[in-house]
Design an enzyme around this catalytic site. Sequence first.
Site, PDB file in Angstrom:
ATOM      1  N   ASN A 142       5.647   9.592   2.097  1.00 13.48           N
ATOM      2  CA  ASN A 142       5.549  10.235   0.782  1.00 13.48           C
ATOM      3  C   ASN A 142       5.826  11.727   0.919  1.00 13.48           C
ATOM      4  O   ASN A 142       5.000  12.467   1.468  1.00 13.48           O
ATOM      5  CB  ASN A 142       4.154  10.032   0.182  1.00 13.48           C
ATOM      6  CG  ASN A 142       3.844   8.579  -0.057  1.00 13.48           C
ATOM      7  OD1 ASN A 142       4.192   8.020  -1.080  1.00 13.48           O
ATOM      8  ND2 ASN A 142       3.187   7.949   0.913  1.00 13.48           N
ATOM      9  N   HIS A 156       0.827  -1.200   0.000  1.00 12.92           N
ATOM     10  CA  HIS A 156       0.000   0.000   0.000  1.00 12.92           C
ATOM     11  C   HIS A 156       0.861   1.250   0.000  1.00 12.92           C
ATOM     12  O   HIS A 156       1.902   1.324   0.659  1.00 12.92           O
ATOM     13  CB  HIS A 156      -0.935   0.016   1.210  1.00 12.92           C
ATOM     14  CG  HIS A 156      -2.147   0.867   0.988  1.00 12.92           C
ATOM     15  ND1 HIS A 156      -2.149   2.231   1.186  1.00 12.92           N
ATOM     16  CD2 HIS A 156      -3.396   0.544   0.551  1.00 12.92           C
ATOM     17  CE1 HIS A 156      -3.345   2.714   0.892  1.00 12.92           C
ATOM     18  NE2 HIS A 156      -4.122   1.712   0.515  1.00 12.92           N
ATOM     19  N   HIS A 157       0.406   2.260  -0.765  1.00 13.45           N
ATOM     20  CA  HIS A 157       1.197   3.479  -0.922  1.00 13.45           C
ATOM     21  C   HIS A 157       1.296   4.277   0.370  1.00 13.45           C
ATOM     22  O   HIS A 157       2.176   5.138   0.529  1.00 13.45           O
ATOM     23  CB  HIS A 157       0.594   4.356  -2.024  1.00 13.45           C
ATOM     24  CG  HIS A 157       1.602   5.226  -2.704  1.00 13.45           C
ATOM     25  ND1 HIS A 157       2.736   5.681  -2.080  1.00 13.45           N
ATOM     26  CD2 HIS A 157       1.647   5.740  -3.961  1.00 13.45           C
ATOM     27  CE1 HIS A 157       3.435   6.439  -2.911  1.00 13.45           C
ATOM     28  NE2 HIS A 157       2.791   6.499  -4.062  1.00 13.45           N
ATOM     29  N   SER A 158       0.398   4.047   1.316  1.00 15.03           N
ATOM     30  CA  SER A 158       0.497   4.728   2.603  1.00 15.03           C
ATOM     31  C   SER A 158       1.707   4.240   3.403  1.00 15.03           C
ATOM     32  O   SER A 158       2.145   4.915   4.342  1.00 15.03           O
ATOM     33  CB  SER A 158      -0.775   4.495   3.430  1.00 15.03           C
ATOM     34  OG  SER A 158      -0.961   3.113   3.689  1.00 15.03           O
ATOM     35  N   VAL A 183       4.832   3.097   1.887  1.00 17.05           N
ATOM     36  CA  VAL A 183       6.121   3.389   1.264  1.00 17.05           C
ATOM     37  C   VAL A 183       5.940   4.344   0.087  1.00 17.05           C
ATOM     38  O   VAL A 183       4.857   4.458  -0.476  1.00 17.05           O
ATOM     39  CB  VAL A 183       6.821   2.111   0.732  1.00 17.05           C
ATOM     40  CG1 VAL A 183       7.170   1.151   1.856  1.00 17.05           C
ATOM     41  CG2 VAL A 183       5.977   1.425  -0.328  1.00 17.05           C
TER      42      VAL A 183
END
Length: 525
Positions: A313, A135-137, A139
């Site tokens: 991010n 999940h982009h949250s 990394v």
Amino acid sequence: MKKLYMIDDSFLRLESRRQPLHIGMLMLFEPPEDATENFASDLAEKLRQSVKTAAPFNRLLVRKRGMHYWEEDSDFDLGHHFAHVSLPEPGRIRELLAMVSRLHCGHLDRSYPMWRIYLIEGIEDGRIAVYMKIHHSMVDGMTGIKMMINSMSPDRDASRDLPPFWEVETIKSSGGQVLPVPTPIVESIFAARKITRDSAKSMMGVARELRDSFVDYWRDNPDLAVAGTAPHTVFNQKVSGTRRFSAQSYSTPRIKTVAAALGGSSNDVILAMCAGALLRYLQELGEAPELPLSAAVPVSVRDRNNDTSDVANEVAFTIANLATNVADPVERLKAIKSSMDYNKERIRRLTPNQLQAYSAMMLMPGAMAMLLGRGSEKALASVVISHVPGPRQDLYWQGAKLSGLYPASLVIDQGALNITIISRHDTVDIGLIACRKAVPHMQRLLDYLEDSLSELEAAVAKLPKVELATYDSVNPKAVKPKAVKANAARSSKAKSVSGKSATESAVTSSKVSRKKSAASAGLTK
């Protein structure tokens, strides 16, 4: 427990049934020459012996009073996170990409740490593949690359003793590009909070750049591409929950040679390849716009000298003019280079916090117009194009040589196509992910990317016979004088777009042997 930062939390709150917000990676490996038929099965059994995880793989999402937190997972279930699968017959790359397309559609279960890894065998040429999604949250893109590289070694034998991906702790990234999509409202709030902690001098710097951009906009400076002014195309519509993934590798020396001959960078050449491919695709559909397409290009604003940030991010966006209204491929590349140089000059003038604030404020007007329904004929940007630096030497994982590293990023409403590039020492690996319904036959873009590179090589071959700088693949830092014409002969049959303007040009069929060029690049054999 640790509370998520706002920009990381946004990837959880913006996720929907049609918009899973994880990023993925397809890796291809060549087993050692002495590998048995059971190499993949034996490897899977070895990996199943793992009983622990490291950050970020041990982060479990917890929600309390409407807020998101990370806590360490105390009940690691490898059976949920790791799977060993085989391709259906005949095991072509086509079947592999179809499998990854299906796997990338599925959401990650929030009751577990949000990642999954698939070991894939059954590829007809004997290679094995690994597909990972996370999940982009958790990394950003550079962290994702570091996770892969930290589990590999330049020494084949040493790589056999390295732990699995999920046992290697990788949290911080130290710079480079990332793989997100624009989230203007969230980014503007996050940037505003950061810059208010800076001095009045910093805020004046942002105001000065906004004023200069406003002046350039009214003067019709072609180097300034403004968010919210891109022509609306098939790439800018509501997406479904289905995805199509395509990938290919292109020779680094070919791209470097064109860049050296035309006075640009490798990134300029790659953007020109994307511009030509997107134009050709839209021409095939009969929907090529008169106005030029633009690309949202993410730039990391993580402080290279202070790598202690816990934010997953940290990114700003620049908007690049893809100059698709320019018919000549060389002139198009020059226009793209000029736009990117314009953006780079601003990046050099601003601090990371200033750049993030400037980027968010430049995105806001277009974003608000979209939200209010006043921008139906315009888009924030035509596509997102990310370029991530990859390994600069041959690497091995569990005794197998890495032969391809293909990213699969995010697809969202109004952003139905995402292009992500990883530059390695010998190849440029490109991953395309799109909404299957909104962008039909997306895989044709791979052919058009090759056509665009061939057009540039053919154009270089027609330049005056002078001693031009050519990329030296043995000594990349050295540029040696050499005739370029022979270098472009590999694909000289590609036809360029002709006519008064790019959108008026007839779409021509390339005579390039695409199968040959793909095989030389490493995805197909």
